[in-house]
Write a protein that holds these residues in place. Sequence first.
Motif, PDB file in Angstrom:
ATOM      1  N   PHE A  99      35.504  -1.707  54.136  1.00  0.00           N
ATOM      2  CA  PHE A  99      34.324  -2.614  54.909  1.00  0.00           C
ATOM      3  C   PHE A  99      34.566  -3.811  55.127  1.00  0.00           C
ATOM      4  N   LYS A 100      35.752  -4.602  54.484  1.00  0.00           N
ATOM      5  CA  LYS A 100      36.066  -5.882  55.021  1.00  0.00           C
ATOM      6  C   LYS A 100      37.250  -5.853  55.851  1.00  0.00           C
ATOM      7  N   ASN A 101      37.529  -4.472  56.422  1.00  0.00           N
ATOM      8  CA  ASN A 101      38.774  -4.439  57.298  1.00  0.00           C
ATOM      9  C   ASN A 101      38.429  -3.548  58.321  1.00  0.00           C
ATOM     10  N   ALA A 102      39.088  -2.251  58.386  1.00  0.00           N
ATOM     11  CA  ALA A 102      39.144  -1.299  59.597  1.00  0.00           C
ATOM     12  C   ALA A 102      37.625  -0.914  59.736  1.00  0.00           C
ATOM     13  N   ALA A 103      36.660  -1.027  58.833  1.00  0.00           N
ATOM     14  CA  ALA A 103      35.266  -0.336  58.900  1.00  0.00           C
ATOM     15  C   ALA A 103      34.356  -1.579  58.898  1.00  0.00           C
ATOM     16  N   ARG A 104      34.852  -2.671  59.080  1.00  0.00           N
ATOM     17  CA  ARG A 104      34.270  -4.053  58.943  1.00  0.00           C
ATOM     18  C   ARG A 104      33.077  -4.071  60.405  1.00  0.00           C
ATOM     19  N   ASP A 105      31.780  -4.046  60.090  1.00  0.00           N
ATOM     20  CA  ASP A 105      30.672  -4.222  61.256  1.00  0.00           C
ATOM     21  C   ASP A 105      30.511  -3.013  61.807  1.00  0.00           C
ATOM     22  N   HIS A 106      30.966  -1.682  61.386  1.00  0.00           N
ATOM     23  CA  HIS A 106      31.028  -0.484  61.840  1.00  0.00           C
ATOM     24  C   HIS A 106      29.870   0.450  61.044  1.00  0.00           C
ATOM     25  N   PHE A 107      29.503  -0.141  59.781  1.00  0.00           N
ATOM     26  CA  PHE A 107      28.620   0.766  58.723  1.00  0.00           C
ATOM     27  C   PHE A 107      27.823  -0.150  58.083  1.00  0.00           C
ATOM     28  N   ILE A 108      26.530   0.362  57.769  1.00  0.00           N
ATOM     29  CA  ILE A 108      25.516  -0.342  56.969  1.00  0.00           C
ATOM     30  C   ILE A 108      25.379   0.815  55.688  1.00  0.00           C
ATOM     31  N   ILE A 109      25.734   0.424  54.386  1.00  0.00           N
ATOM     32  CA  ILE A 109      25.703   1.265  53.283  1.00  0.00           C
ATOM     33  C   ILE A 109      24.205   1.283  52.906  1.00  0.00           C
ATOM     34  N   THR A 110      24.016   2.687  52.499  1.00  0.00           N
ATOM     35  CA  THR A 110      22.584   3.103  52.202  1.00  0.00           C
ATOM     36  C   THR A 110      22.198   3.337  50.788  1.00  0.00           C
ATOM     37  N   SER A 111      23.404   4.109  49.984  1.00  0.00           N
ATOM     38  CA  SER A 111      23.341   4.382  48.608  1.00  0.00           C
ATOM     39  C   SER A 111      24.801   4.249  47.966  1.00  0.00           C
ATOM     40  N   VAL A 112      24.823   4.182  46.665  1.00  0.00           N
ATOM     41  CA  VAL A 112      26.102   4.161  46.064  1.00  0.00           C
ATOM     42  C   VAL A 112      25.836   5.076  44.873  1.00  0.00           C
ATOM     43  N   THR A 113      26.867   5.862  44.540  1.00  0.00           N
ATOM     44  CA  THR A 113      26.991   6.824  43.417  1.00  0.00           C
ATOM     45  C   THR A 113      28.238   6.561  42.608  1.00  0.00           C
ATOM     46  N   PHE A 114      27.958   6.187  41.188  1.00  0.00           N
ATOM     47  CA  PHE A 114      28.894   5.880  40.357  1.00  0.00           C
ATOM     48  C   PHE A 114      28.858   6.942  39.172  1.00  0.00           C
ATOM     49  N   SER A 115      30.242   7.005  38.575  1.00  0.00           N
ATOM     50  CA  SER A 115      30.514   7.960  37.489  1.00  0.00           C
ATOM     51  C   SER A 115      30.754   6.894  36.147  1.00  0.00           C
ATOM     52  N   LEU A 116      29.510   6.843  35.421  1.00  0.00           N
ATOM     53  CA  LEU A 116      29.741   5.748  34.225  1.00  0.00           C
ATOM     54  C   LEU A 116      30.211   6.612  32.947  1.00  0.00           C
ATOM     55  N   ASP A 117      30.256   6.144  31.886  1.00  0.00           N
ATOM     56  CA  ASP A 117      30.741   6.787  30.714  1.00  0.00           C
ATOM     57  C   ASP A 117      29.424   6.904  29.637  1.00  0.00           C
ATOM     58  N   ALA A 118      29.687   8.141  29.031  1.00  0.00           N
ATOM     59  CA  ALA A 118      28.695   8.585  27.999  1.00  0.00           C
ATOM     60  C   ALA A 118      28.888   7.702  26.672  1.00  0.00           C
ATOM     61  N   GLU A 119      29.881   7.286  26.471  1.00  0.00           N
ATOM     62  CA  GLU A 119      30.156   6.678  25.421  1.00  0.00           C
ATOM     63  C   GLU A 119      30.699   5.176  25.679  1.00  0.00           C
ATOM     64  N   LEU A 120      30.156   4.187  24.901  1.00  0.00           N
ATOM     65  CA  LEU A 120      30.713   2.642  25.335  1.00  0.00           C
ATOM     66  C   LEU A 120      32.328   2.627  24.892  1.00  0.00           C
ATOM     67  N   SER A 121      32.957   2.065  25.896  1.00  0.00           N
ATOM     68  CA  SER A 121      34.406   1.617  25.333  1.00  0.00           C
ATOM     69  C   SER A 121      34.579   0.165  25.716  1.00  0.00           C
ATOM     70  N   TYR A 151      35.611 -10.058  34.198  1.00  0.00           N
ATOM     71  CA  TYR A 151      36.006  -9.881  32.789  1.00  0.00           C
ATOM     72  C   TYR A 151      36.976  -8.524  32.845  1.00  0.00           C
ATOM     73  N   GLY A 152      37.639  -8.230  33.532  1.00  0.00           N
ATOM     74  CA  GLY A 152      38.624  -7.146  33.665  1.00  0.00           C
ATOM     75  C   GLY A 152      37.814  -5.913  34.112  1.00  0.00           C
ATOM     76  N   VAL A 153      36.862  -5.793  34.538  1.00  0.00           N
ATOM     77  CA  VAL A 153      36.009  -4.587  35.204  1.00  0.00           C
ATOM     78  C   VAL A 153      35.977  -4.964  36.800  1.00  0.00           C
ATOM     79  N   GLU A 154      35.848  -3.665  37.519  1.00  0.00           N
ATOM     80  CA  GLU A 154      35.808  -3.730  38.997  1.00  0.00           C
ATOM     81  C   GLU A 154      34.670  -2.606  39.072  1.00  0.00           C
ATOM     82  N   ILE A 155      34.120  -2.524  40.196  1.00  0.00           N
ATOM     83  CA  ILE A 155      33.269  -1.496  40.462  1.00  0.00           C
ATOM     84  C   ILE A 155      34.124  -0.199  40.763  1.00  0.00           C
ATOM     85  N   LYS A 156      35.217  -0.381  41.489  1.00  0.00           N
ATOM     86  CA  LYS A 156      36.226   0.840  41.756  1.00  0.00           C
ATOM     87  C   LYS A 156      36.554   1.757  40.379  1.00  0.00           C
ATOM     88  N   ASP A 157      36.546   0.940  39.222  1.00  0.00           N
ATOM     89  CA  ASP A 157      36.659   1.704  38.127  1.00  0.00           C
ATOM     90  C   ASP A 157      35.864   2.823  37.632  1.00  0.00           C
TER      91      ASP A 157
END
Length: 338
Positions: A168-190, A130-136
């Motif tokens: 991770f689907k290309n050059a880093a494929r099969d080389h890493f195991i992701i352990t944690s992820v950090t996101f920067s989210l919005d304090a106000e809803l848009s 619905y128009g949102v990707e995690i990269k955002d």
Amino acid sequence: MRMFENYSLETLNTFGFKVSARYFVEAESVEDIREAIAFAARENVPVVPLGGGSNLVLSGNQEALFVHVNLRGKEVVSRDGETVCVKAGAGENWHEFVRWTLAEQAFGFENLSLIPGNVGAAPIQNIGAYGVEIKDHFQSLEALDIQTGELKSFSLDECQFGYRDSVFKNAARDHFIITSVTFSLDAELSPRLDYGRLRQEVEQRSQGSQSEAFVISEAVCDIRMEKLPDPMVLGNAGSFFKNPVVDESVLSKLQRDFPDIVAYPFEGRWKLAAGWLIDRAGLKGFRQGAAGTYNKQALVLVNHGGAGPDDVLGLAKHIQSVVFDRFGVELEMEPRVY
């Protein structure tokens, strides 16, 4: 850490295939993963990270060490007037994480509610809806190098995100195991309500005591449940094909032959609705043995009971062939095949 041999993966892949792994371990810490990859090196077997099991096709019994990444924990790292920085372990369930962010007044992922899988798998696929990707809203992640056992931090640029794609689907494929992820989210809803059905659902709902973010989240959940089968009832891996992206010249030609074709502008090109293509090719609800396409959403391949990997992959190839013959468009499988 307890190591298992010849371990059944039937309940750990959402197609419900009756396959097994030569070795299996439940990893609840980074040190568990380090121990597991050291064991795999000694046994000379590959390491396969496993999350929710919702975006893969296990093609048979696996001569590998499957590491079920179960690193948990969620926290608000920082907050200011504009952004809320949050961090989650790779083993956290994605949907539960999304609902937690909304409760923490951290907005941006409400459109990604009810996507199956865990947090650690989300960047690999650059999941979106619905128009949102995690990269955002991506800030960084930590991943363990399978060769060295060292933790490495990846920035937004280093992840090389694309449409359902990443390093991770290309050059880093099969080389890493992701352990944690950090996101920067919005304090106000848009609110992102670009898709007509979602906007309509949100506008029709009475907010009551809930915030609009929860209204959006629940609308997304209802839409998804309406058209996507529960893998606990009907084995599936969600959307099986990517929406193909084509140039305007290709779209124009298709529109001459198929005026009602569904397409959306996408980064200077056009994204075709793969489900529409499969449906118009006469394959919605189609069955080939125990494998088939879902009768409410042609983009989803399902296991009606007793289907094996060859059945599903054979059906996928048949769909790709029929769609290409009809429209001249190639469909790319979304799940990873092991």
